[in-house]
Design an enzyme around this catalytic site. Structure first.
Site, PDB file in Angstrom:
ATOM      1  N   ASP A 154      -2.704 -10.601  -2.391  1.00  0.00           N
ATOM      2  CA  ASP A 154      -3.217 -10.162  -1.092  1.00  0.00           C
ATOM      3  C   ASP A 154      -4.724  -9.882  -1.220  1.00  0.00           C
ATOM      4  OD1 ASP A 154      -1.946  -8.710   1.620  1.00  0.00           O
ATOM      5  OD2 ASP A 154      -3.811  -7.771   0.939  1.00  0.00           O
TER       6      ASP A 154
ATOM      7  N   HIS B 289       0.829  -1.221   0.000  1.00  0.00           N
ATOM      8  CA  HIS B 289       0.000   0.000   0.000  1.00  0.00           C
ATOM      9  C   HIS B 289       0.861   1.269   0.000  1.00  0.00           C
ATOM     10  CE1 HIS B 289      -3.555  -2.384   0.432  1.00  0.00           C
ATOM     11  NE2 HIS B 289      -3.253  -2.821   1.637  1.00  0.00           N
TER      12      HIS B 289
ATOM     13  N   HIS C 142      -6.236  -7.352  -0.253  1.00  0.00           N
ATOM     14  CA  HIS C 142      -6.439  -5.940  -0.603  1.00  0.00           C
ATOM     15  C   HIS C 142      -5.691  -5.579  -1.881  1.00  0.00           C
ATOM     16  CE1 HIS C 142      -6.768  -6.245   3.865  1.00  0.00           C
ATOM     17  NE2 HIS C 142      -7.833  -5.492   3.648  1.00  0.00           N
TER      18      HIS C 142
ATOM     19  N   ASP D 209      -4.211 -12.855   3.662  1.00  0.00           N
ATOM     20  CA  ASP D 209      -5.456 -12.373   4.275  1.00  0.00           C
ATOM     21  C   ASP D 209      -6.695 -12.639   3.420  1.00  0.00           C
ATOM     22  OD1 ASP D 209      -4.350 -10.539   2.535  1.00  0.00           O
ATOM     23  OD2 ASP D 209      -4.515  -8.809   3.878  1.00  0.00           O
TER      24      ASP D 209
HETATM   25 ZN   LIG Z   1      -4.076  -7.113   2.815  1.00  0.00          ZN
END
Ligand SMILES: [Zn+2]
Length: 342
Positions: free
Chosen positions: A193, A158, A195, A282
């Protein structure tokens, strides 16, 4: 396969976190490392400490202004009367094309996308060693290893060229990809991931030499909300070199593997000479974030499928939060990938 990790990565211990506006314990805990180390070791990986690689490979993907901010902001923050124990932004520029603020508070808002990445006394050092683990893994593959695993923590995907966010400070996957570019004309980053890898996408958005592909929970109702949609395809010379594959919430193994097949089609057409896997765990059905429903055997199938690309591969740890199966999910992925063999 070798794994790389340094003890210093454990020292960053963020406390603050807001979840839907409510203060909660920060889920990016040092204990994640113990679980992931156990998972790597039970696969048969040997864990080695990376060297200090200096700022060179990091400044290849981050701005000098941002690295200066990360290095010094904690000390500056402590000088503010009544300031919080960790650096947490409380104002953000709506557009980032205005002037650069001189104050610590203004710079925190400028360089931090959200409240999930508080900075404490140890953050900079932990983030450096996390990035150096990724550099060391990249160098191991450049020296002839078929693959290597970087136990990066804090995670990185991120983090943009000059913005931290979502537990991330230095973009370890981007650093690794840029190191690989020394020997490889084209490098692909495959982000699995839960996200969207918005920072990684941002860093390479205008470049045709690094293909960025991300599978993730549809950001229409999920973090990071403002990036990760299918119509984000790159810009300028990089147009067509970013592929987002958003998945409906709670998608399981079959949907994930189907999206992975679409990712492989694009990666094969790009014909990279090396691959970086941004490995978040995740997407697991039992992860506290609860966005997707990949199972432990599902991670094994994902690992096996990625190995089928037959590319020199660096596996860079991204997310995956405390739950009973965290270490097992890493073992499943690495075993499926064939990590025991080399
Ligand atoms: Zn994540």
């Amino acid at each position: 396969m070798k794994a790389f990790y340094a003890e210093e990565q454990k020292r960053h211990d963020p406390k603050a976190f807001l979840s839907s506006g409510a203060p909660q314990p920060n889920p990016e805990k040092p204990e994640r490392i113990e679980r992931l180390l156990a998972g790597a070791r039970s696969t048969g990986l040997t864990v080695e400490r990376p060297k200090n690689h200096g700022l060179g490979p990091i400044s290849a993907v981050h701005t000098p202004e941002y690295l200066d901010f990360l290095q010094h902001i904690f000390i500056r923050w402590q000088r503010i009367e009544g300031a919080s124990a960790e650096v947490i932004p409380n104002i953000h520029p709506i557009a980032r094309n205005g002037s650069y603020p001189a104050s610590a508070v203004g710079q925190a808002g400028y360089h931090m996308a959200d409240t999930a990445c508080p900075i404490s006394a140890e953050t900079w050092n932990s983030a450096l060693w996390s990035a150096w683990s990724a550099v060391e893994a990249a160098e191991a593959v450049m020296a002839g290893a078929a693959s290597a695993y970087a136990l990066c923590r804090p995670p990185g995907h991120h983090a943009f060229a000059d913005v931290a966010g979502g537990f991330c400070f230095i973009n370890n996957s981007a650093v690794a990809a840029q190191v690989l570019r020394k020997n490889s004309a084209r490098v692909a980053i495959l982000d699995v991931d839960l996200h969207h890898g918005n920072g990684t996408q941002g860093i390479f958005y205008a470049r045709p030499d690094v293909l960025t592909v991300s599978l993730h929970a549809d950001p229409v109702r999920f973090y990071p909300f403002f990036w990760g949609h299918a119509d984000e395809r790159g810009e300028g010379p990089g147009l067509g070199y970013n592929l987002n594959l958003p998945l409906p919430r709670k998608s399981g193994d079959e949907a994930f593997l189907e999206a992975l097949a679409a990712a492989f089609q694009r990666i094969r057409a790009f014909a990279p000479e090396a691959l970086v896997v941004a490995l978040g765990l995740d997407a697991f059905e039992g992860d506290p974030f609860g966005g997707l429903s990949v199972t432990t055997p599902g991670f094994s199938r994902i690992g096996e499928a990625i190995a089928g690309l037959g590319l020199p591969t660096i596996i860079v740890q991204e997310g995956g939060y405390l739950c009973d199966a965290l270490g097992d999910n890493l073992t499943a992925f690495l075993t499926g990938f064939g990590g025991k063999k080399d």
